[in-house]
Scaffold this active site. Structure first.
Site, short mmCIF file in Angstrom:
data_model
loop_
_atom_site.label_atom_id
_atom_site.label_comp_id
_atom_site.label_asym_id
_atom_site.label_seq_id
_atom_site.Cartn_x
_atom_site.Cartn_y
_atom_site.Cartn_z
CG ASP A 96 18.50 43.43 3.21
OD1 ASP A 96 18.30 44.39 3.97
OD2 ASP A 96 19.43 42.63 3.36
CG ASP A 112 21.64 44.77 5.10
OD1 ASP A 112 21.33 45.44 6.09
OD2 ASP A 112 21.94 43.56 5.16
#
Length: 1182
Positions: free
Chosen positions: A868, A427
């Site tokens: 995530d 991420d």
């Protein structure tokens, strides 16, 4: 912020907010059809029609087990291990007369192994369970239509249709339809960082017809029905209608508040529950917690299959020869082996039914040679992995003092996988960056301001060997003036314009106008602390907040806003005093990805009409007037240098409007925005475009999304280890690209391959609203762009040319189509860097799954937000960053760290060590069990395959428990081929794990062959040297018990000395365990031999009376051990000298004192192997 002021602001009166009102689109025609069938009865969940729909409740569960399925599911997980299944069968068979040992000796270890592992699984799942309990039992206000008031209830009790009230800084308990808020016009601010990782606030807007519903009386009268799409994972769209007061009104994402997002800068909101529990969009994006197993463990199962085959083979060979010998025992009435009493046979030994006896002997052999299958291997690995995890948790080098967070291994199953990572999927926001923007530089009237260097500039300077950089653009840090205190969002230092010194500059008029634009051209809201009087700002983007803060720090403080005006505290450059100035706000033309600019039109205290504008250079320079380009060349040069420094830039400009020009434009603009035609948005954009012309350039801003400490260095080190890094982010493409440059993921020399559907032809097609045509054209466009990218990569033959692939979310959705995913992955794997922009949580998980399954390599995902979680669970290894976005990612991860930079040490040091230790440990385990197990086979062959074990029962029981277990555990915990410093200094060493060199099939089979050879040397040397001659002083030869004790002594000495040869890094613990295990064997023989002969059987006084007094016993032991170790010793000496591995080279150079001369490249042989494997992978993909 004062509540009264908030209620006076009606932002819906401004264009930028009124344009958010939904209108009917083509998708709304699908309502009531498949995929759009959900019906919600607002404020009436007990309606018979609503009850009949039977929608799920708001209870959520993220656990792997439940109270009902824990036992069967956990047992299934354990008996997926082949060895466990084998020992279960053996334990059952051991209750029969076939077993050469008691059932308890097999069943007890199996129960300990299974029980301990199940307890470990239960503890890990209970932690997830506690998180679910906390979330399900949060409190929320729900409206009771019977009493006409709000009552408090738990999240898990909410139903579809319930009307709830959520207060400031609370999370939304479900997906809600926004009815109204504390603002009169029904707007609210929402923080979605748990969904998309972004910290900037999102504006939500209630429908005009529901905005007045702000008291309990009006809410009690609410009767409405929502018809909308079915539950899905798409976070960025919503299609529905609201039937209210006889009207059917369109709904869009602007009216939807998603679960796990937070209400900010708004006192409260009223909403209706639309989706609950696992139907909410955030839960639709979640995936079930997977059962992760490392590649080494999966290969270990294959090795066990091989050993099973060997076990069956040797049992069959033994039973075959046993059957042949048994059949010959009675021949023409004569008894060959009369002492076995073939005339009085049993079913297990009957010369007349030799085949039946051979079959039962086969079953006995399966039990006897079971020591080839090491049941203690799994227990030992569990112990070692837990201890390895403790070392990871206690590593001071991965402890972050600022957050007081150490690294934490939340599971111990995947330690060795850390040393085999081929691809890292990361991420961006909060993982690579600090999740904040800082104003660091600017250029005004062609003059660059801002001292100091960004992280990217410092990295570039270090690579070029520049000790100091000093210029107007990139000033030396020595010239920086300390402002006294740190201000979040403001890292600008320049004595020329700070502290009011800008009034002395030649271009003070331009400087004044520049910072006025920053202070006025925005949609931020000031929040005044009543106690301290300090002002903070709530902005829709961190960039915008940084601009307003920068203006404040340089003398233009924005302190008040209402519906009609914006007020500033300004520094008057004529008299040097602070004055209050109020600007009448007329229009706000908001920033969008299509427009790439934002403007405000206002009237200043001097009654001038001004248009203030800021935007991307790609659209701003073309809008400048001829007289407004005085500093264009200098500004472009500065922007280029800012971009190279990884900074995000915006052009700042303005123009003065005449009264007549503004009046005519306002009429056209009002007509456009009140239009009800399908091309309303195009008309509005066209009208805005007309007024945003003939601008006068003032300068440009440069802000930095500050990287976390050490991120560029970490990525650079991981790149040197040849680890591929992909960035999967929910950010826009421009933002992601800038960060790519900032963290060295993208470099200037790289050629970019951009795949996007943000093109004029696609936009024109979208206007027509034909969904099938859009999908068809999108697939064709993405396919063509991927094909062009492959051609571009294939046309370049030089290895020095690197490519970067950048793809947006829309294109990614089509690229993941089954028909395109192979070509997309082929292109991505040929690029040095990959950035996927505007990715939803589901897309992140799908990309991770694609890379993991199609490449077959180990993937690691790293992130810090709830968005995530799917990616972390899908990857082979999930690493959570314990940052500012909550604990969702950490709770779903396998390992957690507080900073991205610690990933370097986690992989290159702990990953490499754990991989090497586990690989060596498993190979050694199979070696020692084969070396021991085959001595049983050779002895049985020597004894006419009678099924007689060579050793005492307790010798065999204690072999894997006491005499050889502790040294192998010490190897798995403490051994190091090179130090941590050298692991970081030579990152290419990490490729030993990526290429699985230490646990390859040749290496495994080599260790197994070493065990086979060792068993042959031990048995044949011992038996041939001992049996033909006298052993004791009185001339007695070696008997069964002495031969067994002598041979077992040689086995214990050999396998422990083999361990000593294999260890690279000795500690006192290893010495204690290796030599202590050998000493314990002698102590056991003495103690056990003193027991009653009915207990000790063949071990009675065997050492004290028979073996120890005989010099021959000690001589045989010495010669056999040396002879057994000689083959391995010779092989390692040859390999280290003529075919060294990378760690061998480092060890030799370190001993020679020439460590600094070690190349960062791989040895030629290993380099060739890597290229060969890559070619094979490419052919397999094609």
């Amino acid at each position: 912020m004062v509540g009264g002021r908030r209620r006076r602001i009606q932002f819906s009166k401004l264009y930028s907010f009124s344009c958010l009102r939904p209108r009917f689109r083509d998708e709304h025609r699908q309502i009531g059809k498949k995929g759009y069938s959900r019906v919600v009865y607002c404020n009436d969940p007990e309606n018979p029609a609503a009850v009949q729909l039977n929608y799920g409740g708001n209870y959520v569960s993220t656990t792997k087990y439940s109270a009902w399925n824990f036992i069967p599911k956990a047992l299934f997980e354990q008996f997926r291990r082949v060895a466990n299944m084998y020992f279960l069968v053996v334990a059952c068979v051991s209750f029969s007369p076939l077993a050469p040992y008691s059932p308890i000796s097999v069943l007890a270890p199996l129960m300990v192994v299974i029980g301990a592992t199940m307890v470990k699984e239960a503890v890990e799942d209970w932690r997830r369970r506690k998180q679910d309990i906390e979330a399900n039992n949060r409190k929320v206000k729900v409206f009771d239509s019977k009493s006409g008031s709000f009552t408090e209830t738990r999240w898990k009790k909410l139903r579809v249709g319930d009307l709830v009230k959520v207060y400031k800084d609370q999370y939304f308990p479900a997906d809600l339809l926004l009815l109204s808020s504390s603002y009169e016009d029904g707007i609210c601010y929402v923080e979605t960082m748990n969904l998309d990782g972004e910290t900037n606030l999102k504006l939500k807007h209630a429908l005009d017809v529901t905005a007045p519903l702000r008291d309990e009386n009006s809410l009690q009268k609410l009767e409405a029905v929502i018809k909308c799409e079915d539950p899905n994972e798409n976070l960025y769209s919503f299609v529905g209608t609201l039937c209210y007061n006889g009207q059917e009104l369109p709904l869009s994402l602007q009216q939807i508040l998603l679960r796990d997002s937070k209400l900010r800068n708004t006192d409260y909101i009223y909403g209706v529950v639309v989706f609950t529990g696992h139907d909410t969009k955030v839960m639709q994006n979640a995936t079930d917690p997977p059962s992760k197993r490392s590649k080494i463990e999966r290969r270990m199962d294959k090795i066990v299959y091989i050993l099973f085959s060997v076990l069956i083979l040797v049992s069959f060979v033994g039973s075959f020869f046993f059957g042949v010998a048994t059949k010959k025992d009675v021949h023409r009435g004569k008894l060959r082996r009369w002492y076995l009493r073939p005339d009085d046979p049993t079913v297990f030994y009957d010369p007349k039914r030799a085949s039946v006896a051979a079959f039962f002997h086969f079953l006995t052999g399966l039990l006897l040679y079971g020591y080839l299958i090491p049941i203690s291997l799994y227990v030992s690995i569990e112990i070692v992995k837990v201890l390895q995890s403790i070392f990871i948790n206690q590593d001071q080098e991965m402890y972050d003092e600022e957050t007081d967070q150490p690294a934490h291994a939340r599971t111990s199953n995947l330690n060795e996988e850390l040393g085999q990572v081929d691809t890292i999927l990361s991420d961006k926001t909060g993982t690579l960056t600090c999740n904040s923007m800082e104003f660091v530089k600017c250029t005004i009237a062609g003059v660059a301001y801002g001292r100091g260097m960004t992280e990217v500039e410092r990295t570039l300077a270090m690579r070029k060997g520049i000790g100091d950089t000093s210029s107007d653009l990139l000033g030396s840090t020595a010239d920086v003036t300390d402002s006294g205190k740190s201000v979040k969002g403001f890292n600008f230092r320049d004595e020329r314009i700070m502290n009011g010194q800008w009034v002395n500059q030649p271009d003070s008029d331009f400087i004044q106008k520049f910072f006025r634009v920053l202070a006025l051209c925005h949609t931020a809201i000031p929040d005044v602390d009543k106690e301290s009087g300090e002002i903070s700002y709530e902005a829709e983007s961190p960039d915008e907040a940084a601009f307003v803060i920068a203006a404040r720090e340089l003398g233009f403080e924005f302190f008040e806003r209402n519906q009609m005006s914006i007020s500033l505290h300004e520094l008057d450059h004529e008299n040097g005093k602070n004055v209050d100035r109020s600007y009448k706000l007329l229009q706000v033309l908001e920033f969008s990805s299509a427009r790439k600019r934002m403007s405000v039109i206002l009237r200043n205290p001097e009654n001038q009409l001004l248009l203030l504008c800021k935007g991307a250079d790609s659209v701003m320079f073309e809008r400048l007037s001829e007289k407004g380009r005085l500093f264009e060349a200098e500004t472009k040069d500065h922007i280029k240098k800012y971009a190279e420094a990884g900074l995000r830039t915006l052009i700042v400009a303005y123009r003065v409007l005449s009264e007549e020009e503004y009046r005519q434009w306002e009429e056209e603009f009002t007509k456009a925005k009140t239009s009800v035609s399908e091309d309303r948005d195009e008309l509005v954009d066209a009208a805005a475009d007309k007024i945003e012309r003939h601008l006068i350039l003032l300068g440009a801003t440069a802000v930095e999304d500050k990287l976390q400490k050490g991120v560029p260095e970490c990525i650079d080190k991981l790149a040197k280890a040849r680890t591929k890094i992909w960035v999967l982010t929910g950010d826009k493409m421009e933002t992601a690209i800038n960060i790519g440059y900032a963290c060295s993921l993208l470099r200037e020399e790289m050629k970019q391959i951009v795949i996007t559907l943000d093109k004029p032809d696609m936009k024109a097609l979208e206007k027509q609203g034909d969904k099938e045509a859009i999908d068809k054209a999108s697939i064709i466009s993405v396919r063509e762009q991927i094909s062009e990218g492959l051609d571009q990569v294939g046309s370049v033959k030089e290895r020095s040319v690197l490519f970067a692939l950048i793809i947006d979310g829309k294109s990614l959705a089509y690229a993941l189509n089954k028909n395109l995913e192979n070509s997309f992955l082929e292109l991505a794997t040929k690029c040095a860097s990959v950035i996927c922009c505007r990715s939803s949580p589901k897309q992140k998980a799908l990309v991770t799954r694609l890379v993991k399954r199609r490449t077959g390599e180990t993937t690691l995902a790293v992130g810090d937000g709830a968005n995530d979680v799917g990616m972390l669970q899908e990857a082979d290894i999930g690493v959570g960053i314990s940052g500012v976005e909550g604990r969702q990612a950490v709770m779903a991860s396998d390992y957690s760290i507080s900073q991205f930079r610690f990933l370097e040490r986690l992989l290159l040091v702990h990953g490499h060590w754990c991989y090497r230790r586990i690989s060596m440990m498993i190979c050694y385990f199979f070696y020692k069990n084969i070396a021991f197990g085959f001595t049983l086979f050779w002895y049985e062959a020597h004894a006419s395959f009678s099924g007689q074990p060579a050793y005492n029962d307790w010798y065999m029981s204690f072999y894997n428990v006491f005499f050889t277990s502790l040294p192998v555990i010490a190897l798995g915990v403490f051994d190091q081929d090179v130090s941590a410093r050298l692991c970081l200094k030579h990152p290419m060493l990490y490729q030993e794990g990526v290429q699985n060199i230490l646990f390859s099939w040749p290496r495994i089979l080599g260790w197994m062959c070493n065990g086979l050879v060792s068993s042959m040397i031990i048995f044949f040397f011992t038996s041939n040297s001992s049996i033909p001659q006298a052993f004791r002083k009185d001339g007695q030869p070696v008997d069964y018990q002495v031969l067994g004790a002598t041979m077992y002594t040689a086995v214990v000495w050999t396998v422990n000395c083999q361990m000593a040869l294999s260890i690279n890094y000795f500690t006192w613990i290893q010495h204690l365990f290796i030599w202590g295990s050998i000493a314990f064997w002698y102590a056991f023989l003495v103690i056990y031999g003193f027991l009653n002969p009915t207990v000790s059987t063949t071990a009675y006084q065997v050492l004290v009376e028979a073996c120890a007094p005989s010099p021959f016993y000690w001589l045989v032991t010495l010669l056999v051990v040396i002879s057994t170790l000689l083959p391995y010793f010779s092989y390692r000496a040859f390999q280290t000298r003529f075919r060294p591995m990378y760690h061998d080279i480092i060890q030799i150079r370190r001993l020679e004192g020439s460590e600094s001369e070690i190349s960062s490249e791989l040895p030629v042989r290993m380099e060739g192997r890597i290229l060969h494997l890559k070619e094979r992978l490419s052919r397999r993909e094609l």
